[in-house]
Motif scaffolding. Structure first.
Motif, PDB file in Angstrom:
ATOM      1  N   ASP B  82      36.250  64.468  45.949  1.00 28.07           N
ATOM      2  CA  ASP B  82      37.053  65.687  45.777  1.00 28.07           C
ATOM      3  C   ASP B  82      37.999  65.876  46.971  1.00 28.07           C
ATOM      4  O   ASP B  82      37.726  65.399  48.073  1.00 28.07           O
ATOM      5  CB  ASP B  82      36.142  66.918  45.698  1.00 28.07           C
ATOM      6  CG  ASP B  82      35.300  66.916  44.438  1.00 28.07           C
ATOM      7  OD1 ASP B  82      35.628  66.147  43.525  1.00 28.07           O
ATOM      8  OD2 ASP B  82      34.313  67.677  44.382  1.00 28.07           O
ATOM      9  N   THR B  93      39.579  67.171  41.699  1.00 30.33           N
ATOM     10  CA  THR B  93      38.227  66.677  41.442  1.00 30.33           C
ATOM     11  C   THR B  93      38.258  65.682  40.281  1.00 30.33           C
ATOM     12  O   THR B  93      39.237  65.633  39.534  1.00 30.33           O
ATOM     13  CB  THR B  93      37.265  67.846  41.142  1.00 30.33           C
ATOM     14  OG1 THR B  93      35.940  67.351  41.067  1.00 30.33           O
ATOM     15  CG2 THR B  93      37.598  68.548  39.834  1.00 30.33           C
ATOM     16  N   LYS B 213      33.825  65.152  50.960  1.00 30.74           N
ATOM     17  CA  LYS B 213      35.093  65.650  50.434  1.00 30.74           C
ATOM     18  C   LYS B 213      36.194  65.352  51.436  1.00 30.74           C
ATOM     19  O   LYS B 213      35.933  65.304  52.643  1.00 30.74           O
ATOM     20  CB  LYS B 213      34.997  67.159  50.219  1.00 30.74           C
ATOM     21  CG  LYS B 213      34.096  67.523  49.067  1.00 30.74           C
ATOM     22  CD  LYS B 213      33.732  68.975  49.074  1.00 30.74           C
ATOM     23  CE  LYS B 213      32.804  69.265  47.902  1.00 30.74           C
ATOM     24  NZ  LYS B 213      32.289  70.611  47.924  1.00 30.74           N
TER      25      LYS B 213
END
Lengths: 138, 571
Positions: B82, B93, B213
């Motif tokens: 993400d 995402t 992330k």
């Protein structure tokens, strides 16, 4: 001689049974592990979808639209509304409080009328005291 | 004589049987039995080998072939990590979907299969499917990517042989257009095509980072506000486009908007010009904004002081061109006045004083002669004059003759106002520490004077409409004509780029912003003017009005008195 052969055969049969049982146990556990892995993957996929949905619901444009619809009397804070503590102390805040804020409090509470300025003064004393007298200016 | 091996084998096999021993004495029976046994054994061995071969073919050879096909398909489709903003808000995402593929070698009736599949809404036409299935030698062709669960269920219910599904990942950009140019987009196989997606395409696919992330320095709230205000300004002034970058003075970019833009979730009808990132790709002549650099060079090189006087009473003639002032004062101006009133004549004279060599050296140091330093790959190179003559130096002083990208310009100006310490712009959180330097572009004193002068522009000069009560906004406006062929087009038919560069608070700027409008038109509200002070300066104020309360975290903005006021003779 015969006894030892019988014992060996029995032992071998027992070992065979154990190995067979362990093998089936491993197969069973492996299947269970696969199932758990599949579930984890599914939950992870679901979490990703929920995160995406949550983020979509928190889109600033949508929040603004909802705020304008359900909170029509509220406006974003303006910079002019933020003043330093020194400027606040220098201003006639007791008068401003008595005139503007106290009536609103009185209107919304069913309690008996309070001495607003006194209440605010004690609040300030308490706030300064609670911070050990190190309330930062500005 | 040694017995043949086969006979030995059979002998040993049947050695235990009484029949064998008994028959041994009868030679005739023995012979017949032996022949039968040999024949049966041979048949058994042949059957055994046939079955073994077939089993090996099914279990090993064919399986390897299928595995190879499967690997080929799954190698292309990989989940990506993400991308989030600085507060952890999701920007991009990957969601799990299903994609429909076919094994043409297994499909029984191509025409029928194509007809049936095409009847399902959302599936390709029968002709397309037929074409895909036409090569019977193939074992894998995509029929439809990222189908919805409803379509998947309908196809599965049909039970067509050779039509299968594979787990797939679709990249979703939650906020649509909002981060289009910065974050970029991926193709259908998840390969990054532009922006951070392109730069970190491989890294985002690594298994080690999948659970993590990619944290950017962008701020969803700020980006959204800037996007909204820029769009309003483009509509209001009927501009062709616009761009804004907001940066912290440590180099972290909080917002980067370029309009027109595109929706990375739907790239089918995107115009190619909408994909152009004006902030990093577009090299423009920046107009009077360059006077910030010019004044900084003059002050830092010791060529001038804020009170130094330059005669701006007459235009300067350079060949067939004349350097004039827009709304000139027609009198000698101090350096401070020249900056506040944006005098081209005085700035050109300033450049003559420090000379082209010094100017070029400083420009190089400011990073104005190369490419912007940032993680994304779509960066344009400055258009530097081939021959840096005195005339070129004079035109560069007021913003013509050197074309740079807005990001380079903002980086240079931010470095100057950031106490003279060079900054390195970044889009990735945590990169600041790695890239921070103590390299100076100008002295601390020069930096302070430039900040003072930029504050004076907002208080008394062309940037008045960017002023915001209670906030020490510093800034400078710039209006530049766009090049048209070899010139700037006929007078009265020229297109402009209006720019405002500014930040707050004055004494120690924390945030700097560059905002630009491409070819804004005059309106009745602007009294017929289409210059920066009338369109982009008020736009900047609208942005500041909304972002200052968020960025200041409830801390009031202090401002020290203006020190350069004594050099200004206000008309």
């Amino acid at each position: 001689m015969n006894r030892s052969v019988i014992v060996s055969v029995v032992f071998l049969v027992l070992v065979g049974l154990c190995v067979s049982r362990v093998k089936y146990e491993v197969v069973f556990l492996r299947n269970k592990l696969k199932e758990i892995d599949r579930k984890i993957e599914k939950y992870q996929d679901d979490i990703r979808v929920y995160n995406a949905e949550w983020s979509y619901l928190n889109d600033p444009k949508r929040l603004k639209r909802l705020a304008m619809k359900y909170l029509p009397n509220l406006r974003p804070t303006e910079n002019a509304q933020i003043i330093s503590f020194d400027a606040f102390m220098a201003s006639d805040f007791e008068k401003a409080f008595t005139q503007n804020i106290a009536p609103v409090i009185e209107q919304h509470s069913q309690r008996r009328t309070i001495d607003a300025s006194k209440a605010f003064g004690s609040f300030l004393d308490e706030a300064v005291g609670r911070n050990g007298g190190v309330m930062q200016n500005g | 004589m040694a017995e043949p091996l086969l006979r030995k084998l059979f002998r040993s096999l049947f050695d235990g049987f009484a029949l064998w021993r008994h028959a041994k004495s009868h030679s005739v029976v023995m012979k017949a039995l032996r022949a039968r046994v040999l024949f049966s054994g041979a048949c058994g061995i042949v059957i055994f080998f046939v079955i073994t071969y077939r089993l090996a073919d099914i279990m090993i050879i064919s399986n390897v072939r299928t595995q190879e096909q499967r690997t080929y398909a799954s190698e292309e489709i990989v989940q990506k990590a993400d991308i989030v903003d600085r507060n952890g808000e999701l920007i991009a995402t990957s969601l799990t979907t299903a994609s429909c593929y076919a094994d043409p070698s297994v499909v029984l009736d191509i025409d029928e299969t194509a007809e049936i599949l095409s009847k399902i809404e959302g599936m390709p036409s029968a002709e397309k499917i037929k074409f895909k299935l036409s090569d019977k030698n193939k074992h894998f062709v995509w029929i439809a990517r990222h189908v919805t669960p409803n379509i998947q269920e309908k196809i599965m219910d049909l039970g067509l042989p050779g039509i299968k599904f594979q787990k797939d990942y679709k990249r979703i950009y939650i906020h649509g257009n909002l981060f289009a140019h910065t974050i970029g987009y991926c193709d259908i196989d998840g390969v990054g095509m532009c922006g951070l997606e392109r730069c970190y395409s491989d890294k985002l696919k690594e298994k080690s980072v999948l659970d993590k992330k990619l944290v950017t320095t962008l701020d969803l709230r700020i980006q959204s506000i800037i996007y909204e205000e820029l769009k309003k300004a483009i509509d209001k002034y009927n501009a062709k486009g616009g761009n804004v970058i907001l940066m912290k003075t440590n180099g972290e970019i909080l917002a980067m908007v370029s309009l027109p833009d595109f929706d990375p979730n739907n790239l089918k009808k995107v115009k190619i010009e909408n994909m152009f990132n004006r902030n990093t790709l577009g090299a423009f002549e920046q107009g009077s904004i360059m006077k910030i650099l010019n004044v900084a060079i003059a002050l830092d090189s010791g060529s001038a002081r804020p009170g130094s006087v330059f005669d701006a009473s007459e235009p300067i003639k350079i060949g067939r061109y004349k350097v004039t002032d827009f709304k000139g004062k027609h009198r000698p101006l101090t350096l401070a006045e020249a900056f506040v009133y944006s005098s081209n004549i005085a700035c050109a004279k300033m450049a003559q004083v420090f000379g082209t060599n010094v100017q070029r050296k400083y420009m190089q140091h400011f990073g104005m002669l190369g490419k912007p330093e940032i993680e994304i790959l779509e960066c344009g190179h400055s258009i530097v004059p081939a021959c840096w003559t005195e005339t070129t130096g004079m035109t560069i002083s007021y913003g013509y003759g050197l074309a740079t990208t807005p990001l380079q310009l903002l980086t240079a100006v931010t470095s100057i106002v950031n106490d003279g310490i060079k900054i390195h712009p970044t889009l990735l959180s945590g990169q600041r520490g790695k890239r921070s330097t103590s390299e100076r572009v100008v002295s601390s004193e020069t930096s302070e004077l430039v900040r003072e002068l930029m504050r004076a522009v907002v208080c008394f000069g062309t940037g008045k409409k960017a002023a915001l009560a209670g906030v020490g906004i510093i800034g400078k406006t710039g209006t530049a004509y766009k090049t048209k062929g070899k010139g700037y087009g006929a007078a009265g038919n020229r297109q402009r780029i209006t720019t405002f560069i500014g930040g707050f608070p004055k004494d120690k700027p924390q945030y700097m912003m560059l905002a630009s409008l491409d070819d804004p038109q005059a309106t009745s509200e602007t009294f017929g003017y289409a210059t920066a002070g009338w369109n982009i300066a008020p736009t900047a104020r609208h942005i500041f009005e909304r972002i200052v309360p968020i960025l200041s975290n409830g801390k009031p903005q202090h401002e020290s008195p203006l020190k350069v006021a004594k050099y200004l003779k206000l008309d």
